[in-house]
Design an enzyme around this catalytic site. Structure first.
Site, PDB file in Angstrom:
ATOM      1  N   GLU A 183      -5.248   9.752  17.267  1.00  0.00           N
ATOM      2  CA  GLU A 183      -5.860  11.131  17.184  1.00  0.00           C
ATOM      3  C   GLU A 183      -6.802  11.173  16.281  1.00  0.00           C
ATOM      4  O   GLU A 183      -7.902  11.917  16.054  1.00  0.00           O
ATOM      5  CB  GLU A 183      -4.561  12.047  17.335  1.00  0.00           C
ATOM      6  CG  GLU A 183      -4.007  12.115  18.614  1.00  0.00           C
ATOM      7  CD  GLU A 183      -2.830  11.240  18.569  1.00  0.00           C
ATOM      8  OE1 GLU A 183      -2.534  10.611  17.499  1.00  0.00           O
ATOM      9  OE2 GLU A 183      -2.068  10.874  19.665  1.00  0.00           O
TER      10      GLU A 183
ATOM     11  N   SER B 248       4.711  -1.145   4.006  1.00  0.00           N
ATOM     12  CA  SER B 248       4.896  -2.391   4.459  1.00  0.00           C
ATOM     13  C   SER B 248       4.700  -3.654   3.533  1.00  0.00           C
ATOM     14  O   SER B 248       4.105  -3.575   2.372  1.00  0.00           O
ATOM     15  CB  SER B 248       3.766  -3.006   5.440  1.00  0.00           C
ATOM     16  OG  SER B 248       3.503  -2.017   6.518  1.00  0.00           O
TER      17      SER B 248
ATOM     18  N   GLN C  94       0.942  -1.155   0.121  1.00  0.00           N
ATOM     19  CA  GLN C  94       0.110   0.121   0.000  1.00  0.00           C
ATOM     20  C   GLN C  94       0.937   1.025  -0.070  1.00  0.00           C
ATOM     21  O   GLN C  94       1.425   1.460   0.895  1.00  0.00           O
ATOM     22  CB  GLN C  94      -0.837   0.015   1.254  1.00  0.00           C
ATOM     23  CG  GLN C  94      -1.729   1.062   1.477  1.00  0.00           C
ATOM     24  CD  GLN C  94      -2.502   1.083   2.693  1.00  0.00           C
ATOM     25  OE1 GLN C  94      -2.271  -0.024   3.497  1.00  0.00           O
ATOM     26  NE2 GLN C  94      -3.585   1.715   3.092  1.00  0.00           N
ATOM     27  N   GLY C  95       1.010   1.942  -1.232  1.00  0.00           N
ATOM     28  CA  GLY C  95       1.824   3.204  -1.235  1.00  0.00           C
ATOM     29  C   GLY C  95       1.176   4.242  -0.997  1.00  0.00           C
ATOM     30  O   GLY C  95       0.765   4.874  -2.083  1.00  0.00           O
TER      31      GLY C  95
ATOM     32  N   GLU D 199      -9.384  -1.605   5.716  1.00  0.00           N
ATOM     33  CA  GLU D 199      -8.185  -1.677   6.442  1.00  0.00           C
ATOM     34  C   GLU D 199      -8.886  -1.839   7.697  1.00  0.00           C
ATOM     35  O   GLU D 199      -8.450  -2.833   8.448  1.00  0.00           O
ATOM     36  CB  GLU D 199      -7.039  -0.683   6.154  1.00  0.00           C
ATOM     37  CG  GLU D 199      -6.077  -1.125   7.176  1.00  0.00           C
ATOM     38  CD  GLU D 199      -4.725   0.211   6.576  1.00  0.00           C
ATOM     39  OE1 GLU D 199      -5.088   1.100   6.057  1.00  0.00           O
ATOM     40  OE2 GLU D 199      -3.630  -0.140   6.968  1.00  0.00           O
TER      41      GLU D 199
ATOM     42  N   SER E 217       1.438   6.561   2.320  1.00  0.00           N
ATOM     43  CA  SER E 217       1.982   7.501   2.989  1.00  0.00           C
ATOM     44  C   SER E 217       3.145   8.256   2.301  1.00  0.00           C
ATOM     45  O   SER E 217       4.058   7.313   1.832  1.00  0.00           O
ATOM     46  CB  SER E 217       2.234   7.020   4.411  1.00  0.00           C
ATOM     47  OG  SER E 217       1.385   6.571   4.924  1.00  0.00           O
TER      48      SER E 217
HETATM   49  C1  LIG Z   1       3.865  -0.388  11.495  1.00  0.00           C
HETATM   50  C2  LIG Z   1       3.507   0.532  10.333  1.00  0.00           C
HETATM   51  C3  LIG Z   1       3.054  -0.058   9.111  1.00  0.00           C
HETATM   52  C4  LIG Z   1       2.518   0.952   8.365  1.00  0.00           C
HETATM   53  N1  LIG Z   1       2.446   0.560   7.065  1.00  0.00           N
HETATM   54  C5  LIG Z   1       2.105   1.336   5.845  1.00  0.00           C
HETATM   55  C6  LIG Z   1       1.672   0.808   4.616  1.00  0.00           C
HETATM   56  O1  LIG Z   1       1.978  -0.192   4.209  1.00  0.00           O
HETATM   57  N2  LIG Z   1       1.361   1.804   3.558  1.00  0.00           N
HETATM   58  C7  LIG Z   1       1.577   3.164   3.736  1.00  0.00           C
HETATM   59  O2  LIG Z   1       1.099   3.954   3.143  1.00  0.00           O
HETATM   60  N3  LIG Z   1       1.705   3.829   5.111  1.00  0.00           N
HETATM   61  C8  LIG Z   1       2.047   2.759   6.382  1.00  0.00           C
HETATM   62  N4  LIG Z   1       2.014   3.133   7.442  1.00  0.00           N
HETATM   63  C9  LIG Z   1       2.265   4.859   7.918  1.00  0.00           C
HETATM   64  C10 LIG Z   1       1.035   5.106   8.474  1.00  0.00           C
HETATM   65  O3  LIG Z   1      -0.230   5.048   7.885  1.00  0.00           O
HETATM   66  C11 LIG Z   1       1.276   6.659   9.068  1.00  0.00           C
HETATM   67  O4  LIG Z   1       2.373   6.659   9.880  1.00  0.00           O
HETATM   68  C12 LIG Z   1      -0.014   7.292   9.695  1.00  0.00           C
HETATM   69  O5  LIG Z   1      -0.841   7.331   8.622  1.00  0.00           O
HETATM   70  C13 LIG Z   1       0.653   8.453  10.172  1.00  0.00           C
HETATM   71  O6  LIG Z   1       1.011   9.514   9.292  1.00  0.00           O
HETATM   72  P1  LIG Z   1       2.643  10.099   9.642  1.00  0.00           P
HETATM   73  O7  LIG Z   1       3.675   9.382  10.258  1.00  0.00           O
HETATM   74  O8  LIG Z   1       2.844  10.814   8.567  1.00  0.00           O
HETATM   75  O9  LIG Z   1       2.107  11.208  10.974  1.00  0.00           O
HETATM   76  P2  LIG Z   1       1.457  12.745  10.926  1.00  0.00           P
HETATM   77  O10 LIG Z   1       0.378  12.534  10.186  1.00  0.00           O
HETATM   78  O11 LIG Z   1       2.580  13.608  10.527  1.00  0.00           O
HETATM   79  O12 LIG Z   1       1.136  12.830  12.505  1.00  0.00           O
HETATM   80  C14 LIG Z   1       2.118  13.097  13.526  1.00  0.00           C
HETATM   81  C15 LIG Z   1       1.000  13.458  14.446  1.00  0.00           C
HETATM   82  O13 LIG Z   1       0.226  14.333  14.581  1.00  0.00           O
HETATM   83  C16 LIG Z   1      -1.159  13.840  14.929  1.00  0.00           C
HETATM   84  N5  LIG Z   1      -2.178  14.353  13.760  1.00  0.00           N
HETATM   85  C17 LIG Z   1      -1.898  14.698  12.763  1.00  0.00           C
HETATM   86  N6  LIG Z   1      -3.137  15.153  12.229  1.00  0.00           N
HETATM   87  C18 LIG Z   1      -3.948  15.372  13.099  1.00  0.00           C
HETATM   88  C19 LIG Z   1      -5.077  15.940  13.279  1.00  0.00           C
HETATM   89  N7  LIG Z   1      -5.926  16.243  12.277  1.00  0.00           N
HETATM   90  N8  LIG Z   1      -5.902  15.901  14.431  1.00  0.00           N
HETATM   91  C20 LIG Z   1      -5.075  15.547  15.500  1.00  0.00           C
HETATM   92  N9  LIG Z   1      -4.113  15.146  15.478  1.00  0.00           N
HETATM   93  C21 LIG Z   1      -3.254  14.877  14.292  1.00  0.00           C
HETATM   94  C22 LIG Z   1      -0.858  12.432  14.647  1.00  0.00           C
HETATM   95  O14 LIG Z   1      -1.920  11.655  15.450  1.00  0.00           O
HETATM   96  C23 LIG Z   1       0.409  11.994  15.274  1.00  0.00           C
HETATM   97  O15 LIG Z   1       0.730  12.050  16.522  1.00  0.00           O
HETATM   98  C24 LIG Z   1       2.704   2.266   8.552  1.00  0.00           C
HETATM   99  C25 LIG Z   1       2.972   2.691   9.751  1.00  0.00           C
HETATM  100  C26 LIG Z   1       3.384   1.969  10.733  1.00  0.00           C
HETATM  101  C27 LIG Z   1       3.789   2.430  12.166  1.00  0.00           C
END
Ligand SMILES: Cc1cc2nc3c(=O)[nH]c(=O)nc-3n(C[C@H](O)[C@H](O)[C@H](O)COP(=O)(O)OP(=O)(O)OC[C@H]3O[C@@H](n4cnc5c(N)ncnc54)[C@H](O)[C@@H]3O)c2cc1C
Length: 384
Positions: free
Chosen positions: A364, A161, A126-127, A244, A129
């Protein structure tokens, strides 16, 4: 919601239970076996499920499933959980990619892509993020530009992943930067086997490299691999995300119950069930597990009624991740230093649980969804 199984459901359960008893998975690789060995084990298991027609019973018969009802699908996950078998290697294809194609794909796409998802011949990732687009997916920057009958894609994805094992990537890219950000996105199926796509593993706190960075430089995607139409990527991506949270949520709550049973057994062995603090923590976890189980069933009932999973899946995912973190912490307290020793299954569970509140939507963000779309509360207006 009626939790009594009817005759058809009981027959379904008994057939699966019998098959699982007769066909257990091969011996599990040790907890410290390398990623490739763990993946090969799960791929082998999915092939065996597939050969017996059990890879995705919820899929319609025309696509190789059994046309199982939502309740039968729940029974399926419960029985797999009870038998403590591994997750199938192509979980993202089975639970996310396949169901998304069934809603949005053309007949040709369904015919071409669904069978190898089931058989684990072609693994999916899943691409979505990117370094600057996670929760706010719509602000992603990876762009796709039309080039004859193809699209040329350039950008970076992160936390992908299983990318190192994948043939196809569910990729969301920007195809129009002149319109509102949600409207300029398109959902593609990108072939991972091309020079223009570089996969770099990211090592996690558990020691494994489950996810990766993707560096994409003029990757070629034929027009035929657009899913749901150009500019419609946001809606298609939402279908993937709903599946998902709903699909995985149900499977994970059963795993949670088993871990709790293991903690209770360990506490009993150490004479800690008489300890008021420990007993209190276990009782709290028990109530949480039951609430999550009932919520997961309610989500399935709603999906049956409305044809698609709804936002309630977000509530299950939020409660599950929070409870799993509490549970693995209690396990460490009960079991002691052995649960913190590298290479043991408890240390893996404890460390892996850290990411639960981030993956598949952060807690959140899920709280926002529950507030706005389940409870109908007004959106918070932030002053500029
Ligand atoms: C084990 C694991 C597997 C993953 N696998 C995949 C995958 O296969 N494909 C893929 O595409 N992604 C994958 N991800 C990514 C995951 O979907 C993202 O990490 C997640 O969506 C959060 O995005 P970010 O890391 O950019 O954090 P950000 O979006 O930058 O968030 C940073 C902080 O700000 C808070 N925040 C952000 N917006 C808001 C809001 N509107 N209100 C309140 N708080 C907010 C968040 O809760 C967080 O605490 C994976 C992540 C993990 C940990």
């Amino acid at each position: 919601m009626d939790l009594t199984f009817n005759e058809r459901e009981l027959a379904f359960r008994d057939e699966l239970r019998g098959w699982l008893a007769d066909n257990p998975p091969e011996a599990k690789p040790p907890a410290d076996a390398d990623d490739d060995a763990q993946f090969a084990y799960r791929r082998d298991w999915q092939r065996r499920l597939y050969d017996a027609g059990w890879a995705a019973p919820a899929w319609p018969r025309e696509y190789g499933g059994r046309g199982a009802s939502q309740s039968e699908s729940a029974i399926y996950f419960e029985e797999l959980g009870r038998a403590r078998v591994p997750f199938a290697a192509n979980t993202l294809g089975l639970l996310l990619g396949g169901p998304t194609l069934m809603v949005w794909g053309t007949d040709e796409q369904k015919e071409r892509y669904l069978p190898p998802i089931l058989s684990a011949e072609e693994i999916w990732c899943q691409g979505f993020s990117e370094p600057d687009a996670g929760s706010d997916l719509a602000s992603l920057k990876t762009r796709a530009v039309k080039d004859g009958d193809d699209w040329l894609v350039t950008g970076q994805k992160v936390w992908t992943s299983g990318a190192q094992y994948s043939k196809w990537c569910m990729l969301v890219a920007r195809t129009d930067s002149e319109v509102a950000k949600h409207k300029g996105l398109t959902y593609f199926l990108m072939d991972m086997e091309q020079e223009a796509v570089q996969v770099r593993p990211l090592r996690q706190i558990t020691g494994e490299a489950e996810f990766n960075e993707l560096f994409i430089e003029d990757a070629r995607i034929p027009d035929a691999n657009v899913v749901g139409g150009v500019g419609n990527g946001w809606k298609v991506a939402l279908t993937t995300l709903m599946n998902e949270r709903a699909g995985l949520g149900f499977a994970l709550q059963i795993r949670l119950r088993q871990l709790l049973d293991d903690v209770i057994a360990a506490a009993a062995e150490k004479g800690l069930l008489e300890n008021a603090l420990c007993a209190d923590a276990i009782a709290d976890l028990h109530v949480r597990c039951e609430s999550i189980r009932l919520l997961a069933w309610k989500g399935l009932t709603d999906a049956e009624r409305y044809g698609q999973p709804g936002p309630e899946g977000s509530l299950v995912k939020w409660l599950w991740s929070d409870t799993n973190q509490r549970l693995t912490q209690l396990a460490a307290d009960v079991i002691g230093p052995q649960a913190l020793t590298s290479g043991t299954s408890w240390s893996y569970e404890l460390l892996r649980a850290r990411g639960n509140t981030i993956e598949g939507g952060t807690t959140e963000v899920l709280k926002n969804i529950v507030a706005e779309r389940v409870l109908g509360l007004p959106r918070l207006k932030v002053a500029a």
